[in-house]
Design an enzyme around this catalytic site. Structure first.
Site, PDB file in Angstrom:
ATOM      1  N   HIS A 111      -9.142   1.080   4.376  1.00 50.46           N
ATOM      2  CA  HIS A 111      -8.205   1.181   5.409  1.00 50.46           C
ATOM      3  C   HIS A 111      -8.458   2.171   6.269  1.00 50.46           C
ATOM      4  O   HIS A 111      -8.799   2.964   6.278  1.00 50.46           O
ATOM      5  CB  HIS A 111      -7.209   1.943   4.788  1.00 50.46           C
ATOM      6  CG  HIS A 111      -5.963   1.616   5.092  1.00 50.46           C
ATOM      7  ND1 HIS A 111      -5.211   2.730   5.636  1.00 50.46           N
ATOM      8  CD2 HIS A 111      -4.657   1.290   4.870  1.00 50.46           C
ATOM      9  CE1 HIS A 111      -3.637   2.369   6.695  1.00 50.46           C
ATOM     10  NE2 HIS A 111      -3.586   1.557   5.566  1.00 50.46           N
ATOM     11  N   GLU A 125      -5.541  -4.744  10.305  1.00 47.21           N
ATOM     12  CA  GLU A 125      -4.454  -3.839  10.274  1.00 47.21           C
ATOM     13  C   GLU A 125      -5.060  -2.966  12.397  1.00 47.21           C
ATOM     14  O   GLU A 125      -5.679  -2.238  11.966  1.00 47.21           O
ATOM     15  CB  GLU A 125      -4.402  -2.886   9.753  1.00 47.21           C
ATOM     16  CG  GLU A 125      -3.865  -3.516   8.163  1.00 47.21           C
ATOM     17  CD  GLU A 125      -3.349  -2.556   7.093  1.00 47.21           C
ATOM     18  OE1 GLU A 125      -2.286  -2.886   7.013  1.00 47.21           O
ATOM     19  OE2 GLU A 125      -4.108  -1.390   6.686  1.00 47.21           O
ATOM     20  N   GLU A 139      -6.630   4.527   7.787  1.00 44.51           N
ATOM     21  CA  GLU A 139      -6.615   6.198   7.393  1.00 44.51           C
ATOM     22  C   GLU A 139      -7.751   6.749   6.432  1.00 44.51           C
ATOM     23  O   GLU A 139      -7.926   8.134   7.470  1.00 44.51           O
ATOM     24  CB  GLU A 139      -5.459   6.184   6.082  1.00 44.51           C
ATOM     25  CG  GLU A 139      -4.455   5.541   7.425  1.00 44.51           C
ATOM     26  CD  GLU A 139      -3.188   5.450   6.999  1.00 44.51           C
ATOM     27  OE1 GLU A 139      -3.200   5.498   5.289  1.00 44.51           O
ATOM     28  OE2 GLU A 139      -1.897   5.423   7.994  1.00 44.51           O
ATOM     29  N   SER A 194       2.954  -1.731  10.458  1.00 45.41           N
ATOM     30  CA  SER A 194       4.729  -2.281  10.585  1.00 45.41           C
ATOM     31  C   SER A 194       5.239  -3.348  10.166  1.00 45.41           C
ATOM     32  O   SER A 194       6.499  -4.145  10.601  1.00 45.41           O
ATOM     33  CB  SER A 194       5.663  -1.929  11.709  1.00 45.41           C
ATOM     34  OG  SER A 194       4.856  -0.510  12.511  1.00 45.41           O
ATOM     35  N   GLY A 238       2.430   2.208  11.028  1.00 46.10           N
ATOM     36  CA  GLY A 238       3.766   3.524  10.840  1.00 46.10           C
ATOM     37  C   GLY A 238       3.905   4.302  12.198  1.00 46.10           C
ATOM     38  O   GLY A 238       4.522   4.669  11.668  1.00 46.10           O
ATOM     39  N   GLY A 243       2.662  -1.133   4.133  1.00 46.48           N
ATOM     40  CA  GLY A 243       2.773  -0.036   3.994  1.00 46.48           C
ATOM     41  C   GLY A 243       4.361   1.175   3.193  1.00 46.48           C
ATOM     42  O   GLY A 243       4.520   0.256   2.681  1.00 46.48           O
ATOM     43  N   GLY A 244       5.136   1.342   4.712  1.00 51.93           N
ATOM     44  CA  GLY A 244       6.697   1.597   4.285  1.00 51.93           C
ATOM     45  C   GLY A 244       7.673   0.680   3.886  1.00 51.93           C
ATOM     46  O   GLY A 244       8.272   1.412   3.105  1.00 51.93           O
ATOM     47  N   ASN A 262       0.737  -0.722  -0.071  1.00 47.83           N
ATOM     48  CA  ASN A 262      -0.302  -0.005   0.051  1.00 47.83           C
ATOM     49  C   ASN A 262       0.702   1.199   0.208  1.00 47.83           C
ATOM     50  O   ASN A 262       1.485   1.618   0.966  1.00 47.83           O
ATOM     51  CB  ASN A 262      -0.628  -0.309   1.034  1.00 47.83           C
ATOM     52  CG  ASN A 262      -1.719   1.560   1.453  1.00 47.83           C
ATOM     53  OD1 ASN A 262      -1.959   2.183   0.294  1.00 47.83           O
ATOM     54  ND2 ASN A 262      -2.088   1.263   2.686  1.00 47.83           N
ATOM     55  N   TRP A 263       0.789   1.649  -0.869  1.00 44.76           N
ATOM     56  CA  TRP A 263       2.148   3.024  -1.289  1.00 44.76           C
ATOM     57  C   TRP A 263       1.992   3.947  -0.899  1.00 44.76           C
ATOM     58  O   TRP A 263       1.557   4.773  -0.832  1.00 44.76           O
ATOM     59  CB  TRP A 263       2.527   3.220  -3.343  1.00 44.76           C
ATOM     60  CG  TRP A 263       3.324   1.888  -3.065  1.00 44.76           C
ATOM     61  CD1 TRP A 263       3.489   1.145  -2.602  1.00 44.76           C
ATOM     62  CD2 TRP A 263       3.756   2.040  -4.707  1.00 44.76           C
ATOM     63  NE1 TRP A 263       4.065   0.477  -3.910  1.00 44.76           N
ATOM     64  CE2 TRP A 263       4.189   0.948  -4.935  1.00 44.76           C
ATOM     65  CE3 TRP A 263       3.530   2.932  -6.046  1.00 44.76           C
ATOM     66  CZ2 TRP A 263       4.683   0.580  -6.261  1.00 44.76           C
ATOM     67  CZ3 TRP A 263       3.778   2.466  -7.360  1.00 44.76           C
ATOM     68  CH2 TRP A 263       4.429   1.706  -6.900  1.00 44.76           C
ATOM     69  N   LYS A 264      -0.173   4.413  -0.425  1.00 46.50           N
ATOM     70  CA  LYS A 264      -0.676   5.350   0.074  1.00 46.50           C
ATOM     71  C   LYS A 264      -0.523   6.289  -0.313  1.00 46.50           C
ATOM     72  O   LYS A 264      -0.292   5.955  -1.370  1.00 46.50           O
ATOM     73  CB  LYS A 264       0.514   5.650   1.974  1.00 46.50           C
ATOM     74  CG  LYS A 264       0.116   4.421   2.341  1.00 46.50           C
ATOM     75  CD  LYS A 264       0.094   4.799   3.970  1.00 46.50           C
ATOM     76  CE  LYS A 264       0.155   2.848   4.990  1.00 46.50           C
ATOM     77  NZ  LYS A 264       0.009   3.084   6.382  1.00 46.50           N
TER      78      LYS A 264
HETATM   79  P1  13P Z   1       2.846   0.295   7.008  1.00 46.34           P
HETATM   80  O1  13P Z   1       3.560  -0.984   7.067  1.00 46.34           O
HETATM   81  O2  13P Z   1       4.038   1.465   7.325  1.00 46.34           O
HETATM   82  O3  13P Z   1       2.575   0.176   8.905  1.00 46.34           O
HETATM   83  O4  13P Z   1       1.703   0.433   7.342  1.00 46.34           O
HETATM   84  C1  13P Z   1       0.501  -0.035   6.765  1.00 46.34           C
HETATM   85  C2  13P Z   1      -0.267   0.069   6.426  1.00 46.34           C
HETATM   86  O5  13P Z   1      -1.331   1.002   6.814  1.00 46.34           O
HETATM   87  C3  13P Z   1      -1.182  -0.834   5.015  1.00 46.34           C
HETATM   88  O6  13P Z   1      -1.695  -0.350   5.119  1.00 46.34           O
END
Ligand code: 13P
Length: 255
Positions: free
Chosen positions: A98, A170, A100, A216, A176, A237-238, A13-15
């Site tokens: 998600h 999640e 967020e 994470s 994050g 994510g990251g 997920n590149w956000k």
């Molecule tokens: P991180 O891997 O950066 O914690 O993010 C997870 C996430 O929200 C994937 O959708």
């Protein structure tokens, strides 16, 4: 059903990261690293990057996803993108619900459900996100809450549509933050989600559901999380923005 019979999927997920040019560059770095992956690989890019990512992914087996879609097919919804728009481009996946989106953009269980149904009707595979915030974990309501999120999100989804649903657990406190759920915590909640799916659609449906962990996950902790019996991949994510790390997670899932 044995975990080995379920399809493990590692999705990035590149956000809100990467311009189209940068996205194309990242794909060129990822492509050789994803060759021969022993699991499904998907990248979920910002809307404006999808064209470049789809082009780069051609012939690679890497699936391409968006990060949201609206519940209507078209209409006066300024700033929104619909499932048929995505599908017509060749996009195959979409993240829905998600945390967020829930936290910052007013997404509710009810709107998540509407988006899930629209995405499925549009022929997309949904990556449905559920998860608790820290106070909810501390209050001991995680499994009930995540079960409820799952149940509401799947309302009106027909059994034959479930093959196009992936659920991502999640925990919001792990996203994050560098703070990962323990392998036991991840497995416990993924198992509870599987139980919810089984209670709604029968044991075979629960057994067949791909349930990812996200929060994470990185090159160092992926192997232990992915080895859990009810964890069928990850939503990353990251670490998905770092080709070597993403590749290491894919390799861990393929074992
Ligand atoms: P991180 O891997 O950066 O914690 O993010 C997870 C996430 O929200 C994937 O959708």
């Amino acid at each position: 059903m044995n975990k080995a019979l379920r399809r493990a999927v590692i999705a990035g997920n590149w956000k809100m990261n990467k311009t189209p040019g940068e996205a194309a560059e990242l794909m060129e770095q990822l492509k050789p690293l994803c060759e021969g992956a022993g699991c499904g690989v998907v990248v979920c890019a910002p809307f404006v990057d999808l064209h470049a990512v789809l082009e780069a992914a051609q012939g690679t087996g890497i699936g391409v996803g968006a990060q949201n879609c609206h519940w209507e097919q078209s209409g006066a919804f300024t700033g929104e993108i619909s499932a048929p728009m995505l599908a017509s481009m060749g996009v195959q996946y979409v993240i829905i619900g998600h945390s967020e989106r829930r936290q910052y953009f007013g997404e509710t269980d009810a709107t998540v459900n509407r988006r899930v149904r629209a995405a499925l009707a549009g022929g997309l595979t949904v990556i449905l996100c559920v998860g608790e915030v820290l106070t909810q974990r501390e209050q001991g309501v995680t499994c009930e809450l995540v079960g409820m999120q799952t149940k509401i999100a799947l309302g009106g989804v027909a059994p034959e549509e479930l093959k196009n649903v992936i659920i991502a657990y999640e925990p919001v406190w792990a996203i994050g933050t560098g703070r990962t759920a323990t392998a036991e915590q991840a497995n416990e909640v993924c198992r509870a989600i599987r139980g919810t799916v089984s209670s709604l659609y029968g044991a075979a449906a629960g057994d067949a559901m791909t349930i990812q962990y996200g929060g994470s996950m990185n090159a160092g902790n992926a192997a232990e999380l992915l080895a859990q019996p009810d964890v069928d991949g990850g939503l990353i994510g990251g670490a998905s923005l770092k080709p070597a790390d993403f590749a290491a997670i894919i390799a861990a899932a393929g074992k």
